[in-house]
Design a protein around this motif. Structure first.
Motif, PDB file in Angstrom:
ATOM      1  N   THR B 154       0.846  -1.180   0.000  1.00 56.31           N
ATOM      2  CA  THR B 154       0.000   0.000   0.000  1.00 56.31           C
ATOM      3  C   THR B 154       0.880   1.226   0.000  1.00 56.31           C
ATOM      4  O   THR B 154       2.076   1.135   0.299  1.00 56.31           O
ATOM      5  CB  THR B 154      -0.948   0.006   1.205  1.00 56.31           C
ATOM      6  N   LEU B 155       0.314   2.350  -0.337  1.00 54.10           N
ATOM      7  CA  LEU B 155       1.075   3.591  -0.354  1.00 54.10           C
ATOM      8  C   LEU B 155       1.228   4.124   1.066  1.00 54.10           C
ATOM      9  O   LEU B 155       0.474   3.739   1.961  1.00 54.10           O
ATOM     10  CB  LEU B 155       0.366   4.614  -1.241  1.00 54.10           C
ATOM     11  N   PRO B 156       2.191   5.028   1.273  1.00 51.36           N
ATOM     12  CA  PRO B 156       2.376   5.607   2.618  1.00 51.36           C
ATOM     13  C   PRO B 156       1.112   6.301   3.110  1.00 51.36           C
ATOM     14  O   PRO B 156       0.259   6.711   2.320  1.00 51.36           O
ATOM     15  CB  PRO B 156       3.506   6.618   2.413  1.00 51.36           C
ATOM     16  N   SER B 159      -0.239   9.555   1.637  1.00 45.68           N
ATOM     17  CA  SER B 159      -0.799   9.597   0.290  1.00 45.68           C
ATOM     18  C   SER B 159      -2.312   9.781   0.351  1.00 45.68           C
ATOM     19  O   SER B 159      -2.994   9.116   1.138  1.00 45.68           O
ATOM     20  CB  SER B 159      -0.465   8.302  -0.451  1.00 45.68           C
ATOM     21  N   TYR B 161      -4.314   8.826  -1.833  1.00 45.41           N
ATOM     22  CA  TYR B 161      -4.925   7.635  -2.419  1.00 45.41           C
ATOM     23  C   TYR B 161      -4.450   6.408  -1.652  1.00 45.41           C
ATOM     24  O   TYR B 161      -3.253   6.187  -1.486  1.00 45.41           O
ATOM     25  CB  TYR B 161      -4.531   7.493  -3.893  1.00 45.41           C
ATOM     26  N   GLN B 162      -5.382   5.648  -1.195  1.00 42.37           N
ATOM     27  CA  GLN B 162      -5.052   4.441  -0.461  1.00 42.37           C
ATOM     28  C   GLN B 162      -5.652   3.235  -1.173  1.00 42.37           C
ATOM     29  O   GLN B 162      -6.856   3.175  -1.407  1.00 42.37           O
ATOM     30  CB  GLN B 162      -5.563   4.520   0.973  1.00 42.37           C
TER      31      GLN B 162
END
Lengths: 47, 201
Positions: B154-156, B159, B161-162
């Motif tokens: 997953t992104l940090p 972000s 957007y998850q």
């Protein structure tokens, strides 16, 4: 003048076909990526 | 949808490259484009269309996903000689392998689900079941075959957007961007001529 107009017609046809080809390619690639990828995004949870 | 942003970014970069280098934006001709549409249809019905996905049986979801991915595999193999399509094929195969190994859906860990849907009610999802109307099945890592290929990234947190994604998704995104960037360098025959020291006019 006739030769010039022929060149213009040929050039515009070529440009249009190239543009269409790029558009179709990008759409195809986008469709493939969406279908082949399986990222779980919020929003796909609900009905 | 997130992967489409990558496609858009790759296209923008490739077009900019073509503009700067004054070369035509050259894409390869794809074989069997109609097969792509056919391949997407099962997923469209099962996972995307609001009208159909809410009532699509969970028992049929794996068949929809696997059949779609198999058709996509046929399509990408038909185009495997195109530059960088090997990377798309690899990403697809990695996703397909983990999906097949886990009953026909992409595994996602409960911790990831809680991270993505912190406000979901307790009975909204359960371990061992399909996650909502998507392509995922909630499985703990110890029950996931080939867990390292599952939706485990997953992104940090910072972000906006998850989303959860897999190693296969990464390869697909990189491949798509690479293909679109590469198209900005002009036609392949022109590049081959330059590489061998003869410029094709």
């Amino acid at each position: 003048m006739n030769k010039l107009s022929q060149h213009v017609v040929l050039a515009s046809g070529k440009m249009n076909s190239q543009t269409v080809r790029v558009i179709l390619f990008v759409l195809s690639l986008g469709l493939f990526v969406i279908a082949a990828g399986a990222p779980e995004c919020p929003g796909g949870f609900g009905g | 949808m997130i992967l489409l942003y990558g496609v858009a970014a790759g296209l923008a970069a490739g077009l900019a490259r073509a503009l700067i280098t004054r070369r035509p934006y050259a894409v390869p001709e794809l074989r069997w484009p109609g097969l792509l549409l056919v391949a997407f249809l099962p997923q469209l019905v099962a996972f995307n269309l609001p009208v159909t996905r809410a009532s699509f049986p969970d028992q049929l979801a794996p068949f929809a996903l696997v059949s779609s991915q198999v058709l996509l595999l046929v399509w990408v193999l038909a185009n495997i000689k195109k530059p960088v399509f090997w990377l798309l094929a690899l990403g697809l195969i990695l996703n397909l392998v983990v999906i097949l190994a886990n009953g026909g859906l992409m595994p996602i860990q409960p911790e990831m689900v809680m991270h993505l849907y912190p406000d979901a009610p307790p009975d909204a999802w359960s371990v061992g079941e399909r996650l909502g109307v998507g392509k995922d099945i909630v499985l703990p890592a110890r029950q996931t075959r080939l867990w390292f290929l599952s939706d485990r990234f997953t992104l940090p947190d910072w972000s906006p957007y998850q989303f959860a994604f897999s190693l296969g998704d990464v390869l697909l995104a990189v491949g798509a961007v690479w293909i679109l960037w590469r198209a900005g360098a002009g036609p392949d025959d022109e590049r081959e001529g330059n590489r061998h020291g003869t410029k094709v006019e």
